[in-house]
Design an enzyme around this catalytic site. Sequence first.
Site, PDB file in Angstrom:
ATOM      1  CD  GLU A  72       0.670 -10.917  23.205  1.00  0.00           C
ATOM      2  OE1 GLU A  72       0.579 -11.330  21.924  1.00  0.00           O
ATOM      3  OE2 GLU A  72       1.654 -11.376  24.092  1.00  0.00           O
TER       4      GLU A  72
ATOM      5  CE  LYS B 213      13.014 -14.346  10.001  1.00  0.00           C
ATOM      6  NZ  LYS B 213      12.760 -13.070  10.294  1.00  0.00           N
TER       7      LYS B 213
ATOM      8  CB  CYS C   3       5.179 -13.512  24.819  1.00  0.00           C
ATOM      9  SG  CYS C   3       6.896 -14.044  25.095  1.00  0.00           S
TER      10      CYS C   3
ATOM     11  CD  GLU D  18       6.809 -18.017  24.306  1.00  0.00           C
ATOM     12  OE1 GLU D  18       6.003 -17.045  24.376  1.00  0.00           O
ATOM     13  OE2 GLU D  18       8.117 -17.712  24.573  1.00  0.00           O
TER      14      GLU D  18
END
Length: 477
Positions: A378, A174, A283, A249
């Site tokens: 983040e 996906k 990331c 992750e």
Amino acid sequence: MLEGRRPHFIGGAWREPAEGAWFPTYDPADGSVLAEVARGGEADVAAAVAAARAAFPAWADRFGAERGRILWDIARRIRAEAEALAALETRNTGKPLRQARADVEVAARYFEFYAGAADKWGGRTIPVPSPFLDYTLREPLGVCAEIIPWNYPLQIGARAIAAPLAVGNTVVLKPAEEAPLTVLELARIAAEAGVPPGVLNVVAGYGPEAGAALARNPGIDHLTFTGSVEVGREVMAAAARNIVPVLLELGGKSPNVVFPSADLERAIPIIANAVVQNAGQTCSAGSRLLVHRAVHDEVVERLAAHFRRLSVGPGLADPDVGPLISAAQYARVRGFLEQAEREGVRVRADTPVPAAGWFVPPTVLDGVAPASVLFREEIFGPVVAVTPFADEEEAVRLANGTPYGLVAAVWTRDLGQGHRVARRIRAGQVFLNAYGAGGGVEMPFGGFGQSGFGRQKGLEALEHYTQVKNVAVWWGD
Ligand code: ADP
């Protein structure tokens, strides 16, 4: 609109969405619609999982070298289409063309790497008392569900396909709604290279619809998710109901740690790139900079000067920094910059940016306190939070001072210090006098803490995509 309608890829063929719904995917350079993409739901996911299940026994039974040969051919075909793939990646993600070209090369490398491993991944014999022979088999799991983000569709899509397929699994993938186009191209290329129908299926759609349907589907045998912590938590809960193993992750707030002996000539451009690569939407971005007080001012000045010289613009013009992916992401990053103003952080952002669009200049936030959200959360933009430290002890404490632990880098000419600090930092990857954001096909990659668990990339990924069966044989008469 350039690409027309893009259906799912299920059971070796393009499939219109079961519920007949489509959604737009955009060009972040100007916000225009690039294509209408199939909006997957429960029925599409069920069809894809059924196709993957049907294809599994024959694919798993093939000799690894045969699977490997097909993966090699995918790598070759990716390289043959490199320019078109890179252009499409740039149009759908906004990233600079040269970054997209690098991503294409990394995608090809994933297929090569796991092609090479496909006929070398086996079990072992275990010494036991006579008259027994004991050995292990490493068997594929079955249907692997892969949910991936929008920041590196080709790279992450390639690893989500190559590793599980190499060792005999089938895949339902996906892609992210923001950037699904090149992943659909990968499905086509895989089929052209001889991946049999059903072995690789791509269901497009929104996260809470297609993504959630895939995560909770009882027919999957493994779930790999790359994305945010919040969604990671949700998909893990969904998988828990079916007792399906997960590999997560999630985010990061990775530090570059600079000691006084560091070679700044080498360090500054690499630290800068770790912040601005993919406009900071990585990331493993080096989004924190921890600097010894003795070199703090010099490092900040040199970094700000480096940033000033960078170009910001639409990806197809191949600047150093492209636009952010979406209006939502732009608003989020702006919110953090306003927070910095409120906190009285010194903001350095002098690079010119186009007047309109989702462009953010490379930004240094100097003097970010460890308690600040700017230190802990983040941002996912070309923004680095700088915090000074007094000694090695404090450097390690600050490096470990977030809930994350994905990547870190240590800059020092003192070899002992480098290794010492590398040991003490809680992160899945530590670089000494280097920083690798993206790429690194051969190196195990994954997180400590809220950055997730399990390792993608490298041979370690194959441990997740196989399960061990022990066979004990009595050979006495
Ligand atoms: P990002 O912050 O990078 O956009 P997300 O975690 O929102 O990351 O998205 C990563 C991937 O997870 C995308 O493919 C997205 O469609 C999918 N996703 C989002 N929400 C869900 C959900 N509730 N269940 C399953 N997948 C989801």
